[in-house]
Design a protein around this motif. Structure first.
Motif, PDB file in Angstrom:
ATOM      1  N   THR A 195       6.029  -4.075  -2.205  1.00 54.92           N
ATOM      2  CA  THR A 195       5.196  -4.433  -1.056  1.00 54.92           C
ATOM      3  C   THR A 195       3.728  -4.659  -1.416  1.00 54.92           C
ATOM      4  OG1 THR A 195       4.824  -2.100  -0.530  1.00 54.92           O
ATOM      5  CG2 THR A 195       6.684  -3.191   0.560  1.00 54.92           C
ATOM      6  N   CYS A 196       3.281  -4.036  -2.515  1.00 59.16           N
ATOM      7  CA  CYS A 196       1.859  -4.180  -2.863  1.00 59.16           C
ATOM      8  C   CYS A 196       1.615  -3.874  -4.336  1.00 59.16           C
ATOM      9  CB  CYS A 196       1.008  -3.260  -1.987  1.00 59.16           C
ATOM     10  SG  CYS A 196      -0.774  -3.459  -2.220  1.00 59.16           S
ATOM     11  N   THR A 199      -3.845  -5.385  -4.757  1.00 62.16           N
ATOM     12  CA  THR A 199      -4.655  -5.840  -3.640  1.00 62.16           C
ATOM     13  C   THR A 199      -6.124  -5.695  -4.003  1.00 62.16           C
ATOM     14  OG1 THR A 199      -4.979  -5.715  -1.243  1.00 62.16           O
ATOM     15  CG2 THR A 199      -4.798  -3.623  -2.428  1.00 62.16           C
ATOM     16  N   GLU A 260      -7.797  -7.703   1.518  1.00 62.21           N
ATOM     17  CA  GLU A 260      -7.737  -6.953   2.772  1.00 62.21           C
ATOM     18  C   GLU A 260      -9.086  -6.257   2.979  1.00 62.21           C
ATOM     19  OE1 GLU A 260      -3.236  -5.410   3.055  1.00 62.21           O
ATOM     20  OE2 GLU A 260      -4.234  -4.784   1.226  1.00 62.21           O
ATOM     21  N   VAL A 264      -8.931  -1.528   4.789  1.00 63.77           N
ATOM     22  CA  VAL A 264      -7.463  -1.617   4.775  1.00 63.77           C
ATOM     23  C   VAL A 264      -6.939  -1.428   3.359  1.00 63.77           C
ATOM     24  CG1 VAL A 264      -5.469  -3.112   5.177  1.00 63.77           C
ATOM     25  CG2 VAL A 264      -7.350  -3.079   6.820  1.00 63.77           C
ATOM     26  N   ALA A 265      -7.517  -2.151   2.409  1.00 57.92           N
ATOM     27  CA  ALA A 265      -7.045  -2.077   1.022  1.00 57.92           C
ATOM     28  C   ALA A 265      -7.229  -0.684   0.438  1.00 57.92           C
ATOM     29  CB  ALA A 265      -7.777  -3.111   0.160  1.00 57.92           C
ATOM     30  N   LYS A 267      -7.492   2.192   2.002  1.00 51.49           N
ATOM     31  CA  LYS A 267      -6.596   3.163   2.646  1.00 51.49           C
ATOM     32  C   LYS A 267      -5.166   3.024   2.126  1.00 51.49           C
ATOM     33  CE  LYS A 267      -9.141   3.865   6.965  1.00 51.49           C
ATOM     34  NZ  LYS A 267      -9.165   3.642   8.434  1.00 51.49           N
ATOM     35  N   ARG A 268      -4.734   1.795   1.890  1.00 55.48           N
ATOM     36  CA  ARG A 268      -3.381   1.582   1.362  1.00 55.48           C
ATOM     37  C   ARG A 268      -3.254   2.154  -0.048  1.00 55.48           C
ATOM     38  NH1 ARG A 268      -0.834  -4.218   1.901  1.00 55.48           N
ATOM     39  NH2 ARG A 268       1.012  -2.942   1.475  1.00 55.48           N
ATOM     40  N   GLU A 273       0.410   3.197  -1.552  1.00 53.51           N
ATOM     41  CA  GLU A 273       1.213   2.002  -1.276  1.00 53.51           C
ATOM     42  C   GLU A 273       1.039   0.915  -2.332  1.00 53.51           C
ATOM     43  OE1 GLU A 273       0.627   0.451   2.646  1.00 53.51           O
ATOM     44  OE2 GLU A 273       0.461   2.444   3.532  1.00 53.51           O
ATOM     45  N   CYS A 274      -0.129   0.866  -2.971  1.00 53.51           N
ATOM     46  CA  CYS A 274      -0.442  -0.219  -3.903  1.00 53.51           C
ATOM     47  C   CYS A 274      -0.596   0.320  -5.324  1.00 53.51           C
ATOM     48  CB  CYS A 274      -1.723  -0.931  -3.483  1.00 53.51           C
ATOM     49  SG  CYS A 274      -1.647  -1.637  -1.823  1.00 53.51           S
TER      50      CYS A 274
END
Length: 440
Positions: A195-196, A199, A260, A264-265, A267-268, A273-274
């Motif tokens: 998913t990532c 980023t 992002e 957003v970036a 926090k992900r 997530e990334c």
């Protein structure tokens, strides 16, 4: 005799009460006489808390000066508030601003007092600035410091160590060559990071400004605008075309999420997530505070075909600017607060807790190796900024650059969305930038 004694006792008691009341009144007057220093800033929520903690310590340490903070969501809001403040008393004594890659212009605003002017009257003793004097950030064309370099950062590559381990990449560090990183992103995408894989929240910094600096190339003509007698031109050559084409292909193949914004970036990445994030070092403290995140830091990628050894990126971020027109007592109070922030212990605390570059050499020296454990190349990336930068990474001077940068960001957004090929996007952006430079 007894009456006299009683009268004397009552009189003495009244004297004591009056003396106590007088002392309380004097104490109250002294407390109210503390000089107020108002500071406007747009720090991220995490760094805002760190700054608030330092200010509380300062206010508690002494009684002569009281610092009051006002937070804004972003620098645009700060600028708007400054513009709306027509009277001296409506403005803060200190305000966080970027130098807009034209610090002489910021320093020349009617309501700004260059830092070197303040420090000529109220010097900060025994502090040696960490950032090399050859770096142009927050310095005028004579090399004088015009703002307090407190929120200076560098672009870096953050990476999730657990994601690299899960993908069985050995060693568990990203490659600095863009082609090698691409191979790793494919492996990451196929092994847990679909998913990532990658980023970013800094598209202009990564794909234009520091694509030049890290590859030891000029970003703009006339030595990046530092010596140009006319407006420096952007010449986005084959390196830029090749790179932007690569980034477009990464988005299309889902190796990279489009940039992002608005945290957003970050926090992900903080949530795991990334696998890789291109961002600024000011997020280091925030990530370090995320207890479940195992991350480290590397320098930005480069093209070995262009340069054998990567150069340093441009420093960025912002600084505390002193406003003009306040009383001598007010200026002295502002200087006292800045001197307190520059104390080795306080400056080291700020550096270690945030990820902004050290304010002074003393702050860097006071930071032991235990702090750098598990942070990858962070110590070396920081140390590189204490020495004289190369000619291509000292900084750049571009008139009207905030508007140009916003246009570049939109250009990259359009290209990465697949709506414009790299050659067309870059040619159009360079031509538009030339027009913007001509407008004051």
């Amino acid at each position: 005799m007894k009456l006299n004694w009683l009268y004397g006792a009552l009189f003495s008691g009244r004297k004591l009460v009056w003396a106590s009341a007088g002392a309380m009144l004097m104490s109250s007057v002294a407390a109210s006489a503390a000089t107020e220093v108002r500071v406007w800033h747009s720090l991220s929520p995490y760094n805002k808390e760190i700054f608030e903690g330092l200010v509380k310590d300062f206010n508690r340490d002494q009684k002569d000066v009281t610092v009051k903070l006002k937070a804004f969501a972003n620098e645009d809001e700060v600028e708007a508030a400054l513009e709306a403040a027509k009277k001296r008393d409506e403005r803060p004594q200190l305000v966080q601003l970027d130098d807009d890659r034209a610090p002489d212009e910021v320093a020349g605003r009617s309501y700004i007092q260059p830092l070197n002017t303040l420090l000529a009257r109220y010097p900060i003793k025994d502090a040696k600035w960490f950032l090399s004097e050859q770096n142009t950030f927050a310095r005028d064309n004579k090399g004088r410091l015009v703002a307090f370099p407190y929120m200076v950062d560098v672009p870096v590559m953050f990476y999730n160590v657990d994601a690299f381990k899960k993908a069985k990449l050995q060693p568990t560090v990203p490659q600095r060559a863009w082609s090698g990183l691409q191979d790793q992103l494919v492996t990451l995408a196929n092994n847990g990071s679909r998913t990532c894989p990658l980023t970013s929240d800094q598209p202009v910094s990564i794909n234009l400004e520091n694509l030049a600096a890290v590859n030891n190339q000029l970003y703009a003509g006339g030595d990046n605008g530092l010596k140009a007698k006319s407006k420096p031109a952007f010449s986005f050559d084959s390196m830029y075309i090749r790179h932007l084409s690569l980034m477009i292909s990464w988005v299309r193949s889902e190796l990279m999420v489009k940039p992002e914004y608005n945290s957003v970036a970050t926090k992900r990445f903080a949530a795991g997530e990334c696998a890789v994030l291109f961002s600024t070092s000011e997020n280091l403290g925030y990530f370090k505070n995320s207890k479940k995140l195992d991350f480290a830091i590397s320098g930005l990628p480069y093209y070995p075909e262009v340069t054998k050894k990567p150069g340093n990126p441009f420093v960025g971020g912002s600084a505390l600017w002193v406003t003009a027109g306040h009383s001598k007592d007010s200026d002295a109070a502002s200087a006292k607060f800045l001197a307190w922030l520059a104390q080795p212990k306080r400056a080291a605390e700020w550096y270690q807790a945030t990820g902004f570059l050290p304010l002074t050499d003393q702050a860097f020296a006071l930071t032991d190796n235990g702090y750098y454990k598990n942070l990858g190349d962070w110590k070396q990336l920081v140390a590189a900024n204490a020495t004289s930068p190369g000619a291509n990474s000292r900084g750049f001077r571009i008139d009207n650059y905030p508007r140009i940068r916003a246009m570049f960001r939109q250009t990259l957004e359009t290209a990465l969305s697949g709506n414009q090929p790299a050659p067309t996007a870059l040619k159009t952006a360079a031509a538009e930038a030339a027009k913007m430079m001509a407008k004051k």
